[in-house]
Design an enzyme around this catalytic site. Structure first.
Site, PDB file in Angstrom:
ATOM      1  N   THR A 156      39.158 -11.367  12.881  1.00 47.06           N
ATOM      2  CA  THR A 156      38.540 -11.399  14.213  1.00 47.06           C
ATOM      3  C   THR A 156      37.388 -12.386  14.207  1.00 47.06           C
ATOM      4  OG1 THR A 156      37.393 -10.095  15.913  1.00 47.06           O
ATOM      5  CG2 THR A 156      36.956  -9.480  13.651  1.00 47.06           C
ATOM      6  N   SER A 157      37.078 -12.908  15.386  1.00 47.38           N
ATOM      7  CA  SER A 157      35.890 -13.778  15.465  1.00 47.38           C
ATOM      8  C   SER A 157      34.720 -12.988  16.048  1.00 47.38           C
ATOM      9  CB  SER A 157      36.193 -15.009  16.326  1.00 47.38           C
ATOM     10  OG  SER A 157      36.670 -14.570  17.571  1.00 47.38           O
ATOM     11  N   ASN A 158      34.957 -11.704  16.353  1.00 49.71           N
ATOM     12  CA  ASN A 158      33.933 -10.881  17.000  1.00 49.71           C
ATOM     13  C   ASN A 158      33.064 -10.172  15.950  1.00 49.71           C
ATOM     14  OD1 ASN A 158      32.542  -8.783  18.332  1.00 49.71           O
ATOM     15  ND2 ASN A 158      34.077  -8.711  19.963  1.00 49.71           N
TER      16      ASN A 158
ATOM     17  N   LYS B 201      32.557  -6.354  16.288  1.00 49.10           N
ATOM     18  CA  LYS B 201      33.653  -5.525  15.782  1.00 49.10           C
ATOM     19  C   LYS B 201      33.544  -5.387  14.264  1.00 49.10           C
ATOM     20  CE  LYS B 201      37.316  -6.674  19.160  1.00 49.10           C
ATOM     21  NZ  LYS B 201      38.706  -7.175  19.266  1.00 49.10           N
TER      22      LYS B 201
ATOM     23  N   ASP C 158      42.908  -5.014  18.908  1.00 49.92           N
ATOM     24  CA  ASP C 158      42.743  -5.491  20.275  1.00 49.92           C
ATOM     25  C   ASP C 158      42.180  -4.328  21.079  1.00 49.92           C
ATOM     26  OD1 ASP C 158      43.213  -8.029  21.831  1.00 49.92           O
ATOM     27  OD2 ASP C 158      43.931  -6.503  23.227  1.00 49.92           O
TER      28      ASP C 158
ATOM     29  N   GLY D  74      28.869  -5.952  24.665  1.00 49.90           N
ATOM     30  CA  GLY D  74      29.794  -5.956  25.796  1.00 49.90           C
ATOM     31  C   GLY D  74      29.416  -4.957  26.884  1.00 49.90           C
TER      32      GLY D  74
ATOM     33  N   ASP E  72      28.863  -1.828  26.680  1.00 49.80           N
ATOM     34  CA  ASP E  72      28.171  -0.605  26.229  1.00 49.80           C
ATOM     35  C   ASP E  72      27.010  -0.165  27.129  1.00 49.80           C
ATOM     36  OD1 ASP E  72      29.962  -0.217  24.225  1.00 49.80           O
ATOM     37  OD2 ASP E  72      28.729  -1.108  22.649  1.00 49.80           O
TER      38      ASP E  72
ATOM     39  N   ARG F 295      36.848   2.662  18.755  1.00 51.62           N
ATOM     40  CA  ARG F 295      36.986   1.965  17.461  1.00 51.62           C
ATOM     41  C   ARG F 295      36.801   2.958  16.310  1.00 51.62           C
ATOM     42  NH1 ARG F 295      34.104  -1.715  19.009  1.00 51.62           N
ATOM     43  NH2 ARG F 295      35.888  -2.895  19.737  1.00 51.62           N
TER      44      ARG F 295
END
Ligand code: IMP
Length: 201
Positions: free
Chosen positions: A11-13, A16, A80, A156, A158, A185
């Site tokens: 992931t690039s996040n 996460k 995702d 995001g 939240d 998650r």
């Protein structure tokens, strides 16, 4: 460290990754970002509204990218996720990342102005590939969209998401560990970890 216990998260996040680390480290796994030639994978996302299909595509693309590299026999994790608002037919859903970047939390609050039905859910679909096997799980966290932005923790949506199993605070007002204990998650990754351990005798 055993290769099975080292998980490469494709992931690039960074948010996460931070959350996956906080959830999986106490369960005995180390989580690192999958970087190929120094860069996170850049996925082509299929046109679909199903996060399971997007997740499956991400894992297949990752396996292709690591084939023949030093990472080829490591465990690979993909995810995702998105925010699905009932009254908006599940929008932004798979478009969450784009909507967050464009209209942001203010935009979502504006769209829902005057609306009493503010029910929504976060969903995360994670897949872990390990030793030729796929483990997958869906984590859902139900909640409501607040009428104002509250708190600055998390990321995001939240600061506008109030989990149902909480005390009325948004995720943005909670500590990381409080969020992880309730979040989509957190749920999804704990299910995956149980699947990896197998049935207890
Ligand atoms: P994707 O899985 O990379 O398509 O992005 C998921 C998007 O959903 C993120 O960029 C956020 O906008 C949103 N999202 C997913 N999980 C969370 C969360 O735990 N907190 C806040 N926003 C989230």
């Amino acid at each position: 460290m055993l290769k099975e216990l080292k998980i490469l998260f494709a992931t690039s996040n960074q948010n996460k990754i931070k959350e996956a680390r906080a959830i999986l480290q106490p369960l005995g796994y180390s989580v690192q970002q999958l970087l190929i030639e120094g860069a996170p994978p850049d996925f082509v996302e299929p046109q679909t509204e199903d996060i399971k299909i997007i997740s499956s595509s991400k894992v297949e693309q990752s396996l292709e990218m690591i084939s023949g590299t030093e990472f080829s026999d490591f465990s690979i994790l993909v995810e995702d996720s998105g925010l699905f608002i009932n009254n908006l037919g599940g929008f932004p859903g798979v478009y969450s990342s784009y909507v967050q970047k464009t209209i942001g939390n203010d935009g979502i609050i504006r769209i829902l102005e005057g609306n009493n039905n503010r029910q929504a859910e976060y969903r995360a679909y994670t897949i872990l590939y390990q030793n030729g096997k796929y483990f997958d799980s869906l984590g859902i966290c139900s909640g409501k969209i607040s009428t104002e932005i509250r708190g600055s923790s998390g990321f995001g949506f939240d600061p506008i998401f109030i989990p149902d199993l909480g005390d009325g605070r948004t995720f943005g007002e909670m500590s990381q560990s409080e969020k992880d204990s309730k979040s989509h998650r957190g749920k999804s990754l704990r299910i995956l970890s149980d699947e990896l351990r197998g049935p207890s005798e």
